[in-house]
Design a protein around this motif. Structure first.
Motif, PDB file in Angstrom:
ATOM      1  N   MET A 169       0.831  -1.203   0.000  1.00 56.05           N
ATOM      2  CA  MET A 169       0.000   0.000   0.000  1.00 56.05           C
ATOM      3  C   MET A 169       0.863   1.250   0.000  1.00 56.05           C
ATOM      4  N   ASP A 170       1.928   1.220   0.780  1.00 51.54           N
ATOM      5  CA  ASP A 170       2.842   2.377   0.821  1.00 51.54           C
ATOM      6  C   ASP A 170       3.491   2.612  -0.534  1.00 51.54           C
ATOM      7  N   GLU A 171       3.845   1.527  -1.226  1.00 54.09           N
ATOM      8  CA  GLU A 171       4.512   1.678  -2.518  1.00 54.09           C
ATOM      9  C   GLU A 171       3.577   2.281  -3.560  1.00 54.09           C
ATOM     10  N   LYS A 189       8.799  -3.134  -3.421  1.00 57.74           N
ATOM     11  CA  LYS A 189       7.998  -4.280  -2.999  1.00 57.74           C
ATOM     12  C   LYS A 189       7.593  -5.135  -4.191  1.00 57.74           C
ATOM     13  N   PHE A 190       7.212  -4.479  -5.280  1.00 53.44           N
ATOM     14  CA  PHE A 190       6.747  -5.194  -6.472  1.00 53.44           C
ATOM     15  C   PHE A 190       7.856  -5.259  -7.517  1.00 53.44           C
ATOM     16  N   THR A 191       7.677  -6.152  -8.513  1.00 54.06           N
ATOM     17  CA  THR A 191       8.720  -6.378  -9.510  1.00 54.06           C
ATOM     18  C   THR A 191       8.780  -5.279 -10.565  1.00 54.06           C
ATOM     19  N   LYS A 192       7.683  -4.551 -10.734  1.00 58.73           N
ATOM     20  CA  LYS A 192       7.628  -3.430 -11.660  1.00 58.73           C
ATOM     21  C   LYS A 192       6.811  -2.311 -11.023  1.00 58.73           C
ATOM     22  N   GLN A 193       6.786  -1.160 -11.669  1.00 63.42           N
ATOM     23  CA  GLN A 193       5.968  -0.042 -11.191  1.00 63.42           C
ATOM     24  C   GLN A 193       4.510  -0.489 -11.068  1.00 63.42           C
ATOM     25  N   ILE A 194       3.888  -0.228  -9.918  1.00 67.13           N
ATOM     26  CA  ILE A 194       2.491  -0.599  -9.727  1.00 67.13           C
ATOM     27  C   ILE A 194       1.561   0.587  -9.963  1.00 67.13           C
ATOM     28  N   ALA A 195       2.010   1.794  -9.719  1.00 67.97           N
ATOM     29  CA  ALA A 195       1.150   2.963  -9.931  1.00 67.97           C
ATOM     30  C   ALA A 195       0.816   3.096 -11.417  1.00 67.97           C
ATOM     31  N   PHE A 196      -0.486   3.209 -11.732  1.00 73.81           N
ATOM     32  CA  PHE A 196      -0.959   3.376 -13.112  1.00 73.81           C
ATOM     33  C   PHE A 196      -0.499   2.222 -14.012  1.00 73.81           C
ATOM     34  N   ASN A 197      -0.435   1.027 -13.432  1.00 71.49           N
ATOM     35  CA  ASN A 197       0.066  -0.126 -14.168  1.00 71.49           C
ATOM     36  C   ASN A 197      -0.596  -1.383 -13.602  1.00 71.49           C
ATOM     37  N   VAL A 198      -0.453  -2.506 -14.290  1.00 68.72           N
ATOM     38  CA  VAL A 198      -0.866  -3.805 -13.756  1.00 68.72           C
ATOM     39  C   VAL A 198       0.301  -4.768 -13.931  1.00 68.72           C
ATOM     40  N   ILE A 199       0.413  -5.717 -12.992  1.00 69.25           N
ATOM     41  CA  ILE A 199       1.545  -6.638 -12.996  1.00 69.25           C
ATOM     42  C   ILE A 199       1.013  -8.076 -12.974  1.00 69.25           C
ATOM     43  N   ILE A 202       2.155 -12.557  -9.174  1.00 66.94           N
ATOM     44  CA  ILE A 202       2.009 -12.507  -7.722  1.00 66.94           C
ATOM     45  C   ILE A 202       2.634 -13.767  -7.153  1.00 66.94           C
ATOM     46  N   ASP A 203       3.589 -13.598  -6.247  1.00 64.78           N
ATOM     47  CA  ASP A 203       4.334 -14.687  -5.615  1.00 64.78           C
ATOM     48  C   ASP A 203       5.362 -15.255  -6.609  1.00 64.78           C
ATOM     49  N   ASP A 204       5.995 -16.347  -6.221  1.00 62.33           N
ATOM     50  CA  ASP A 204       7.109 -16.896  -7.006  1.00 62.33           C
ATOM     51  C   ASP A 204       6.611 -17.668  -8.224  1.00 62.33           C
ATOM     52  N   PHE A 205       7.472 -17.720  -9.252  1.00 61.71           N
ATOM     53  CA  PHE A 205       7.176 -18.541 -10.423  1.00 61.71           C
ATOM     54  C   PHE A 205       7.487 -20.009 -10.149  1.00 61.71           C
ATOM     55  N   LEU A 206       6.662 -20.884 -10.718  1.00 62.09           N
ATOM     56  CA  LEU A 206       6.858 -22.327 -10.614  1.00 62.09           C
ATOM     57  C   LEU A 206       7.409 -22.863 -11.943  1.00 62.09           C
ATOM     58  N   ASP A 207       7.777 -24.126 -11.945  1.00 66.48           N
ATOM     59  CA  ASP A 207       8.427 -24.713 -13.123  1.00 66.48           C
ATOM     60  C   ASP A 207       7.535 -24.702 -14.365  1.00 66.48           C
ATOM     61  N   ILE A 231      -9.295 -26.218 -12.916  1.00 67.07           N
ATOM     62  CA  ILE A 231      -9.175 -24.779 -12.698  1.00 67.07           C
ATOM     63  C   ILE A 231      -7.889 -24.265 -13.321  1.00 67.07           C
ATOM     64  N   THR A 232      -7.978 -23.112 -13.955  1.00 67.86           N
ATOM     65  CA  THR A 232      -6.790 -22.389 -14.382  1.00 67.86           C
ATOM     66  C   THR A 232      -6.953 -20.932 -13.993  1.00 67.86           C
ATOM     67  N   ALA A 233      -5.876 -20.342 -13.478  1.00 71.00           N
ATOM     68  CA  ALA A 233      -5.949 -18.977 -12.945  1.00 71.00           C
ATOM     69  C   ALA A 233      -4.812 -18.124 -13.492  1.00 71.00           C
ATOM     70  N   THR A 234      -5.101 -16.842 -13.682  1.00 69.00           N
ATOM     71  CA  THR A 234      -4.082 -15.833 -13.962  1.00 69.00           C
ATOM     72  C   THR A 234      -4.261 -14.736 -12.921  1.00 69.00           C
ATOM     73  N   CYS A 235      -3.253 -14.540 -12.086  1.00 62.40           N
ATOM     74  CA  CYS A 235      -3.366 -13.595 -10.971  1.00 62.40           C
ATOM     75  C   CYS A 235      -2.573 -12.327 -11.270  1.00 62.40           C
ATOM     76  N   VAL A 236      -3.251 -11.198 -11.152  1.00 65.45           N
ATOM     77  CA  VAL A 236      -2.697  -9.916 -11.567  1.00 65.45           C
ATOM     78  C   VAL A 236      -2.803  -8.914 -10.415  1.00 65.45           C
ATOM     79  N   ARG A 237      -1.707  -8.191 -10.161  1.00 68.19           N
ATOM     80  CA  ARG A 237      -1.724  -7.115  -9.169  1.00 68.19           C
ATOM     81  C   ARG A 237      -2.116  -5.818  -9.874  1.00 68.19           C
TER      82      ARG A 237
END
Length: 342
Positions: A169-171, A189-199, A202-207, A231-237
């Motif tokens: 939240m602070d970032e 905190k995040f891997t790329k700019q979060i303000a005015f953006n979507v990433i 979320i969490d670590d990548f798996l194989d 189930i298949t999911a795509t999680c976006v910050r």
């Protein structure tokens, strides 16, 4: 007669929300302990909006013997260090971390969905709270699954920065401010700019290329609802402070219309259906903040499969996704399990 309940991680976002909700729902507590690390020992946290303050105790030195239950919001490392000690002392742990969710001897509970599973808590005296995105999704899926049996779910999440804690939240706040004044928006905190953006990460990548957050949604939904569901999911910050949203596509074994689905959802526990085919006839994250419900909008039939629906699902992730669900588990435990054992 009330319960003695401890809240571990009481100075964090989820811990504070747990204390608020315990007070709001008038949880029958004779005594409440606020716990955190030594850094916060002696600080005070508010219990609800009554003005009652609780002095924070060091969890390392806290004796859980004689306490009925503890709600943990201290992350997997903290849970690993303290949950077995609390459980062994007879204090049932309701854990928000991911550590125990897939343990076959630990029930993973969403009270509106699988309350009967709580009876298995005695094996380890620990109950797991699901991932925030899983919790709201299964509340929406459960009544539809009961009626038409779900075969497959495709979900894309739009998860607020509060899911990453205060640092997230602070970032968002700092980057937004920096952009307005012409300063660089450097990610920490995040891997790329979060303000005015979507990433889309979320969490670590798996194989297999998915992330751990996406894996959690898959395996937790299977454990809570039905292991046969695909189930298949795509999680976006996304740059939202509080409130997770999900676009959910569902394929069923049996026929179900959008009208029937709305009728079912309208009467389902924990669900608030707001679905008008007009401008603003749906719920957004800003509107769900501070509410208990899982909001459903945009229910419509999917013409690309024989029996399919698409819908929009929104919930306050600090409440139903974490604190509220934990308190509901505590309420269920008091009603169903501890009374049986008494």
């Amino acid at each position: 007669m009330g319960y003695r309940i401890a809240v571990a991680g009481a100075t964090g976002s989820v811990g504070r929300e747990v204390l608020n909700i315990l007070a709001e729902r008038e949880f029958p507590a004779d005594e409440i302990a606020a716990l955190a690390t030594s850094r916060s020992q002696g600080d005070e946290v508010e219990y609800g909006e009554s003005g009652r303050m609780l002095k924070v105790q060091n969890i390392e030195n806290f004796d859980p013997a004689g306490w009925d239950m503890a709600i943990f919001a201290i992350g997997s490392a903290g849970s690993a260090a303290h949950a077995p000690r609390f459980a062994a002392a007879g204090c049932t742990v309701i854990d928000n971390a991911s550590l125990y969710r897939m343990d076959p001897d630990v029930p993973l509970i969403v009270p509106e969905v699988n309350p009967e599973a709580i009876d298995g808590y005695r094996k380890k005296n620990i109950i797991a709270n699901p991932n925030c995105s899983t919790a709201q999704m299964v509340v929406a899926l459960k009544p539809l699954h009961d009626y038409a049996k779900i075969k497959r779910v495709v979900v894309a999440t739009y998860q607020s920065v509060s899911g990453a804690g205060k640092a997230g939240m602070d970032e968002l706040f700092e980057q937004s401010r920096n952009i307005f004044v012409g300063d660089p928006a450097v990610p920490h905190k995040f891997t790329k700019q979060i303000a005015f953006n979507v990433i889309p990460h979320i969490d670590d990548f798996l194989d297999d290329g998915s992330t751990k957050e996406e894996w959690k949604m898959v395996v937790e939904t299977k454990k809570i609802l039905d292991p046969k569901i695909k189930i298949t999911a795509t999680c976006v910050r996304v740059p939202v402070f509080v409130g997770h949203s999900e676009a959910i596509n569902i394929e069923f074994e049996n026929e179900i219309s959008a009208a029937k689905a709305k009728s079912i959802l309208r009467e389902s526990p924990g669900v608030m259906l707001i679905d008008k085919h007009e401008d603003g006839g749906y719920v957004t994250p800003v509107e769900c903040v501070g509410d208990y419900a899982t909001f459903i909008s945009r229910v419509r039939e999917d013409p690309t499969v024989d029996s399919g629906l698409s819908l929009w699902c929104v919930s306050d992730n600090l409440r139903k996704g974490a604190a509220l669900n934990a308190v509901q588990i505590a309420e269920l435990l008091g009603r169903r399990a501890l009374k049986k054992a008494a």
